[in-house]
Design a protein around this motif. Structure first.
Motif, PDB file in Angstrom:
ATOM      1  N   LEU A  96      11.226 -17.199  -5.508  1.00  0.00           N
ATOM      2  CA  LEU A  96      11.766 -18.459  -6.018  1.00  0.00           C
ATOM      3  C   LEU A  96      11.544 -19.584  -5.016  1.00  0.00           C
ATOM      4  O   LEU A  96      11.152 -20.692  -5.389  1.00  0.00           O
ATOM      5  CB  LEU A  96      13.261 -18.308  -6.324  1.00  0.00           C
ATOM      6  CG  LEU A  96      14.000 -19.556  -6.823  1.00  0.00           C
ATOM      7  CD1 LEU A  96      13.311 -20.143  -8.046  1.00  0.00           C
ATOM      8  CD2 LEU A  96      15.457 -19.231  -7.131  1.00  0.00           C
ATOM      9  N   TYR A  97      11.792 -19.301  -3.738  1.00  0.00           N
ATOM     10  CA  TYR A  97      11.566 -20.314  -2.704  1.00  0.00           C
ATOM     11  C   TYR A  97      10.118 -20.802  -2.733  1.00  0.00           C
ATOM     12  O   TYR A  97       9.854 -22.001  -2.622  1.00  0.00           O
ATOM     13  CB  TYR A  97      11.897 -19.750  -1.321  1.00  0.00           C
ATOM     14  CG  TYR A  97      11.738 -20.765  -0.199  1.00  0.00           C
ATOM     15  CD1 TYR A  97      12.830 -21.507   0.242  1.00  0.00           C
ATOM     16  CD2 TYR A  97      10.499 -20.998   0.402  1.00  0.00           C
ATOM     17  CE1 TYR A  97      12.696 -22.450   1.249  1.00  0.00           C
ATOM     18  CE2 TYR A  97      10.357 -21.942   1.412  1.00  0.00           C
ATOM     19  CZ  TYR A  97      11.446 -22.657   1.825  1.00  0.00           C
ATOM     20  OH  TYR A  97      11.297 -23.605   2.820  1.00  0.00           O
ATOM     21  N   ALA A  98       9.179 -19.869  -2.890  1.00  0.00           N
ATOM     22  CA  ALA A  98       7.760 -20.229  -2.888  1.00  0.00           C
ATOM     23  C   ALA A  98       7.404 -21.147  -4.051  1.00  0.00           C
ATOM     24  O   ALA A  98       6.436 -21.927  -3.960  1.00  0.00           O
ATOM     25  CB  ALA A  98       6.910 -18.958  -2.943  1.00  0.00           C
ATOM     26  N   ARG A  99       8.192 -21.110  -5.122  1.00  0.00           N
ATOM     27  CA  ARG A  99       7.911 -21.949  -6.293  1.00  0.00           C
ATOM     28  C   ARG A  99       8.597 -23.307  -6.223  1.00  0.00           C
ATOM     29  O   ARG A  99       8.304 -24.191  -7.021  1.00  0.00           O
ATOM     30  CB  ARG A  99       8.356 -21.230  -7.575  1.00  0.00           C
ATOM     31  CG  ARG A  99       7.580 -19.962  -7.887  1.00  0.00           C
ATOM     32  CD  ARG A  99       7.819 -19.514  -9.321  1.00  0.00           C
ATOM     33  NE  ARG A  99       9.219 -19.221  -9.594  1.00  0.00           N
ATOM     34  CZ  ARG A  99       9.769 -18.012  -9.436  1.00  0.00           C
ATOM     35  NH1 ARG A  99       9.038 -17.009  -8.984  1.00  0.00           N
ATOM     36  NH2 ARG A  99      11.047 -17.824  -9.737  1.00  0.00           N
ATOM     37  N   LEU A 100       9.519 -23.452  -5.291  1.00  0.00           N
ATOM     38  CA  LEU A 100      10.273 -24.706  -5.217  1.00  0.00           C
ATOM     39  C   LEU A 100       9.390 -25.867  -4.777  1.00  0.00           C
ATOM     40  O   LEU A 100       8.529 -25.722  -3.914  1.00  0.00           O
ATOM     41  CB  LEU A 100      11.440 -24.566  -4.234  1.00  0.00           C
ATOM     42  CG  LEU A 100      12.582 -23.636  -4.631  1.00  0.00           C
ATOM     43  CD1 LEU A 100      13.594 -23.551  -3.496  1.00  0.00           C
ATOM     44  CD2 LEU A 100      13.263 -24.096  -5.916  1.00  0.00           C
ATOM     45  N   LYS A 101       9.647 -27.015  -5.372  1.00  0.00           N
ATOM     46  CA  LYS A 101       8.998 -28.257  -4.957  1.00  0.00           C
ATOM     47  C   LYS A 101       9.920 -28.889  -3.923  1.00  0.00           C
ATOM     48  O   LYS A 101      10.962 -29.453  -4.255  1.00  0.00           O
ATOM     49  CB  LYS A 101       8.807 -29.180  -6.165  1.00  0.00           C
ATOM     50  CG  LYS A 101       8.345 -30.588  -5.831  1.00  0.00           C
ATOM     51  CD  LYS A 101       6.915 -30.638  -5.353  1.00  0.00           C
ATOM     52  CE  LYS A 101       6.450 -32.081  -5.229  1.00  0.00           C
ATOM     53  NZ  LYS A 101       5.097 -32.199  -4.673  1.00  0.00           N
ATOM     54  N   LEU A 102       9.533 -28.796  -2.642  1.00  0.00           N
ATOM     55  CA  LEU A 102      10.448 -29.187  -1.562  1.00  0.00           C
ATOM     56  C   LEU A 102      10.073 -30.487  -0.866  1.00  0.00           C
ATOM     57  O   LEU A 102      10.777 -30.920   0.035  1.00  0.00           O
ATOM     58  CB  LEU A 102      10.523 -28.052  -0.532  1.00  0.00           C
ATOM     59  CG  LEU A 102      11.102 -26.741  -1.073  1.00  0.00           C
ATOM     60  CD1 LEU A 102      10.990 -25.633  -0.039  1.00  0.00           C
ATOM     61  CD2 LEU A 102      12.545 -26.935  -1.505  1.00  0.00           C
ATOM     62  N   ALA A 103       8.983 -31.092  -1.258  1.00  0.00           N
ATOM     63  CA  ALA A 103       8.579 -32.342  -0.598  1.00  0.00           C
ATOM     64  C   ALA A 103       7.822 -33.225  -1.579  1.00  0.00           C
ATOM     65  O   ALA A 103       7.169 -32.737  -2.494  1.00  0.00           O
ATOM     66  CB  ALA A 103       7.713 -32.046   0.621  1.00  0.00           C
ATOM     67  N   GLY A 104       7.926 -34.537  -1.373  1.00  0.00           N
ATOM     68  CA  GLY A 104       7.173 -35.474  -2.196  1.00  0.00           C
ATOM     69  C   GLY A 104       6.136 -36.218  -1.385  1.00  0.00           C
ATOM     70  O   GLY A 104       5.747 -37.338  -1.709  1.00  0.00           O
ATOM     71  N   LEU A 105       5.661 -35.589  -0.314  1.00  0.00           N
ATOM     72  CA  LEU A 105       4.776 -36.263   0.636  1.00  0.00           C
ATOM     73  C   LEU A 105       3.453 -36.699   0.018  1.00  0.00           C
ATOM     74  O   LEU A 105       2.849 -37.675   0.461  1.00  0.00           O
ATOM     75  CB  LEU A 105       4.497 -35.337   1.826  1.00  0.00           C
ATOM     76  CG  LEU A 105       5.705 -35.024   2.718  1.00  0.00           C
ATOM     77  CD1 LEU A 105       5.377 -33.896   3.686  1.00  0.00           C
ATOM     78  CD2 LEU A 105       6.148 -36.261   3.482  1.00  0.00           C
ATOM     79  N   ASP A 106       2.987 -35.979  -0.998  1.00  0.00           N
ATOM     80  CA  ASP A 106       1.684 -36.301  -1.581  1.00  0.00           C
ATOM     81  C   ASP A 106       1.754 -37.413  -2.617  1.00  0.00           C
ATOM     82  O   ASP A 106       0.728 -37.993  -2.974  1.00  0.00           O
ATOM     83  CB  ASP A 106       1.082 -35.050  -2.236  1.00  0.00           C
ATOM     84  CG  ASP A 106       0.781 -33.964  -1.219  1.00  0.00           C
ATOM     85  OD1 ASP A 106       0.484 -34.301  -0.065  1.00  0.00           O
ATOM     86  OD2 ASP A 106       0.853 -32.773  -1.591  1.00  0.00           O
TER      87      ASP A 106
END
Length: 216
Positions: A96-106
Motif C-alpha cells: 500500500l505504501y508503494a502505491r501512495l502518492k506522497l509528493a507533488g514535486l513533478d
C-alpha cells in the motif's frame, strides 16, 4: 479590527464557512500544472505572517524554490528517503505504501521551503527560555495559516516531510541558524475531496479520541 478600532463580529454564516474551510483543507499530492496568478505566493506569505508567534519573534522564513538544479536535488532527496521509508514496512502495508502518492514535486508549479530561524533576535527570548521549541511551533502556526489562506483562494498545498532536512538546507544555501520545518508543494489541486486521502485509501482511520477532552 475595523476602521474605528472595534472588533468585528463573526456571524453564524461565517462560522459555518470557516468550518468548511477547515474540512476542505486537504494535504494535496496531485496538482494541475497551471501557474498561480502573479503575486499569489507573496500575498499568502503576508497573510501567513499574521500567525501568532512566541514573544512576537516571527521566526518563519519562506524560501521559494524555482531553480531546476535545486529542485532536482530535492527530488533526489525525496526518492532516497522514500525508498528507505518503504523498507520499514512489510506485507500488505508495504504494498500500500508503494502505491501512495506522497509528493507533488513533478506537477506543482510552486515549491516552498519553510525554515525556522533559531538565531532571530526578535522577541528577545520571551516565552522560550524553558521551551525553546516554541520557535518551531510558531513557524508551524504560520504554515497552517498559509495553508488555510491558500485553500480560501482555491489553491492547494502539500507538506512533504519525507526528506533529509540537512540535504534540503545544504541545497538551498540558507543561514546555518535556520532549520527546515516544512517543504511545501503549492498549486491548484487536480482533484478535490473533503476526506483525507490517507483515509480514502485505507492507510489510517480518523481517530475517535481526537474529540476527547481530558479533565483533571
Amino acid at each position: 479590527m475595523t476602521v474605528d478600532g472595534t472588533a468585528p463580529e463573526f456571524n453564524a454564516a461565517f462560522r459555518t464557512q470557516f468550518e468548511q474551510l477547515l474540512r476542505w483543507r486537504r494535504d494535496v499530492r496531485t496538482f494541475r500544472s497551471d501557474p498561480l496568478p502573479e503575486g499569489s505566493i507573496e500575498q499568502l506569505v503576508e497573510i501567513a505572517s499574521l500567525a501568532p508567534s512566541v514573544g512576537y519573534s516571527q521566526p518563519w522564513r519562506f524560501v521559494t524554490v524555482s531553480d531546476p538544479e535545486r529542485r532536482k536535488v530535492i527530488r533526489t532527496a525525496f526518492e532516497d528517503a522514500n525508498r528507505d521509508a518503504l523498507e520499514g514496512y512489510d506485507g500488505e502495508r508495504k504494498q500500500l505504501y508503494a502505491r501512495l502518492k506522497l509528493a507533488g514535486l513533478d506537477q506543482a508549479p510552486e515549491q516552498l521551503a519553510v525554515f525556522t530561524d533559531h538565531g532571530t533576535p526578535r522577541g528577545l527570548g520571551l516565552g522560550r527560555q524553558t521551551m525553546p521549541e516554541m520557535l518551531d511551533y510558531s513557524t508551524v502556526n504560520a504554515i497552517h495559516t498559509f495553508w488555510l489562506a491558500a485553500r480560501a483562494e482555491g489553491i492547494g498545498a502539500g507538506w512533504l516531510s519525507i526528506l533529509d532536512p540537512a540535504r534540503v538546507t545544504e541545497a538551498l544555501n540558507v543561514p546555518e541558524n535556520w532549520s527546515l520545518t516544512a517543504y511545501l508543494c503549492v498549486g491548484y489541486p487536480a482533484e478535490e475531496s473533503e476526506r483525507p486521502k490517507l483515509e480514502q485509501v485505507g492507510w489510517e482511520e480518523k481517530a475517535a479520541e481526537s474529540k476527547t477532552i481530558l479533565r483533571r
